[in-house]
Enzyme design. Structure first.
Site, PDB file in Angstrom:
ATOM      1  N   GLY A 185       0.838  -1.174   0.000  1.00  0.00           N
ATOM      2  CA  GLY A 185       0.000   0.000   0.000  1.00  0.00           C
ATOM      3  C   GLY A 185       0.888   1.244   0.000  1.00  0.00           C
ATOM      4  O   GLY A 185       1.981   1.233   0.582  1.00  0.00           O
ATOM      5  N   CYS A 186       0.445   2.308  -0.655  1.00  0.00           N
ATOM      6  CA  CYS A 186       1.281   3.512  -0.743  1.00  0.00           C
ATOM      7  C   CYS A 186       1.473   4.152   0.629  1.00  0.00           C
ATOM      8  O   CYS A 186       2.583   4.590   0.978  1.00  0.00           O
ATOM      9  CB  CYS A 186       0.710   4.506  -1.747  1.00  0.00           C
ATOM     10  SG  CYS A 186      -1.038   4.906  -1.521  1.00  0.00           S
ATOM     11  N   ASN A 187       0.416   4.197   1.447  1.00  0.00           N
ATOM     12  CA  ASN A 187       0.556   4.722   2.802  1.00  0.00           C
ATOM     13  C   ASN A 187       1.458   3.819   3.641  1.00  0.00           C
ATOM     14  O   ASN A 187       2.290   4.296   4.422  1.00  0.00           O
ATOM     15  CB  ASN A 187      -0.816   4.822   3.477  1.00  0.00           C
ATOM     16  CG  ASN A 187      -1.731   5.819   2.804  1.00  0.00           C
ATOM     17  OD1 ASN A 187      -1.286   6.776   2.193  1.00  0.00           O
ATOM     18  ND2 ASN A 187      -3.027   5.590   2.913  1.00  0.00           N
TER      19      ASN A 187
END
Length: 342
Positions: free
Chosen positions: A148-150
């Protein structure tokens, strides 16, 4: 001879970003692109900024010979990837950009994503795609699960500190701001310009965000005991970028030294001088992650900040970086473009 590449879900933001990056890759050739509602269109009709490229016409997945590829990028929605990847021939390598294979434990996956995993056999062999920390495993993998980017942003700030034992594991706060492209390209009322611009708000407050599953999994494995972080994401009225402000307890010099040791020689992770902090405007459109360390005025408290582009280093750039390893290419190929500024 160039490696034959198929991109599934090419009409989304991450699909377009993959095309943009691979267009510069001397060892990859895009042989097929898929889309659902936009099947039959030229890529230039969907993304005019790619009009200068000669690309295959968008097709339905069922109309593509998936066996005719060395590697498939799967940029499909969560839960859709499982069924598609399960049908791929064993010789085809896969980089999945969805959440379908990020979580090791099927029960944990079911808890966070609301359904049982449909391909548990593949879930067992998937390698977590945070390149800088799983490089050896990725280079030998058939299936890599993009982070996930976060989750990637928070991990770049925290993994070296957990490994080095220089912070209090029970006092970690991640306050994160993300650009709107992280929500995807499909029409959503709350993402209309009039609804989003000139405002700023938190979402998934109180431990509801699915990327917490990745933080729990990865940080606990590093520490050898459960680690639970406090995480609040915010949606900012910007197209691209993530800025994570991470609050920890420890000695600033030890924290800085741990990050410096972890990222020495890493081509894409840059530790800024002590006391300076990163900005999303300085990593836009690039595969770089910038990290800063600032000592708080309260003794024993330190602020670690990390910035990256959610579509590049947080997703499609990371995917190409992993594909380079899987295909035996130089890891940095097609990814050393400078950020776009202003």
């Amino acid at each position: 001879m160039a490696h034959r590449i198929i991109i599934l879900g090419a009409s989304g933001y991450t699909g377009a970003e993959l095309v943009r990056l691979i267009a510069l890759h001397p060892q990859m050739e895009i042989v097929a692109l898929s889309a659902d509602r936009k099947a039959g269109l030229e890529m230039r009709d969907v993304f005019p900024h790619l009009s200068h490229l000669s690309l295959p016409v968008l097709k339905k997945i069922d109309d593509i010979d998936l066996a005719d590829a060395d590697l498939v990028f799967c940029a499909l929605p969560h839960a859709t990837s499982q069924a598609v990847i399960h049908k791929l021939p064993d010789h085809v390598k896969v980089v999945d950009l969805s959440a379908d294979f990020r979580i090791n434990d099927p029960e944990v996956y079911s808890k966070w994503y609301g359904k049982p995993h449909d391909a548990p056999d593949l879930q067992k062999i998937a390698v977590y795609g945070l390149t800088e920390f799983y490089r050896a495993e990725i280079s030998k993998a058939r299936l890599v699960a993009g982070t996930g980017c976060n989750a990637a942003t928070g991990q770049f700030a925290l993994r070296p500190l957990i490994s080095a034992g220089v912070i209090d594991l029970d006092q970690i706060i991640i306050d994160l701001k993300t650009g709107v492209s992280g929500a995807g390209r499909s029409a959503k009322e709350n993402l209309l310009h009039a609804e989003l611009s000139e405002g700023f708000h938190a979402y998934a407050v109180g431990g509801q965000h699915r990327h917490l599953a990745e933080f729990d999994q990865e940080f606990s494995a590093l520490a050898g005991r459960p680690v639970t972080v406090q995480f609040t994401p915010h949606l900012m009225p910007a197209n691209r970028g993530i800025l994570a402000t991470v609050y920890v307890q420890g000695a600033a010099d030890a924290i800085y030294n741990a990050l410096e040791a972890a990222y020495a020689g890493e081509p894409f992770v840059q530790l800024l001088p002590m006391g300076t902090h990163p900005s999303t405007r300085h990593i836009r459109g690039s595969n770089f992650c910038h990290i800063g360390v600032v000592e708080d005025r309260i003794p024993g408290r330190v602020i670690v900040l990390a910035a990256l582009d959610n579509l590049t280093k947080g997703s499609s750039g990371q995917a190409v970086q992993n594909a380079n390893l899987m295909l035996g290419c130089d890891e940095t190929t097609a990814l050393m473009m400078p950020p776009v500024f202003p």
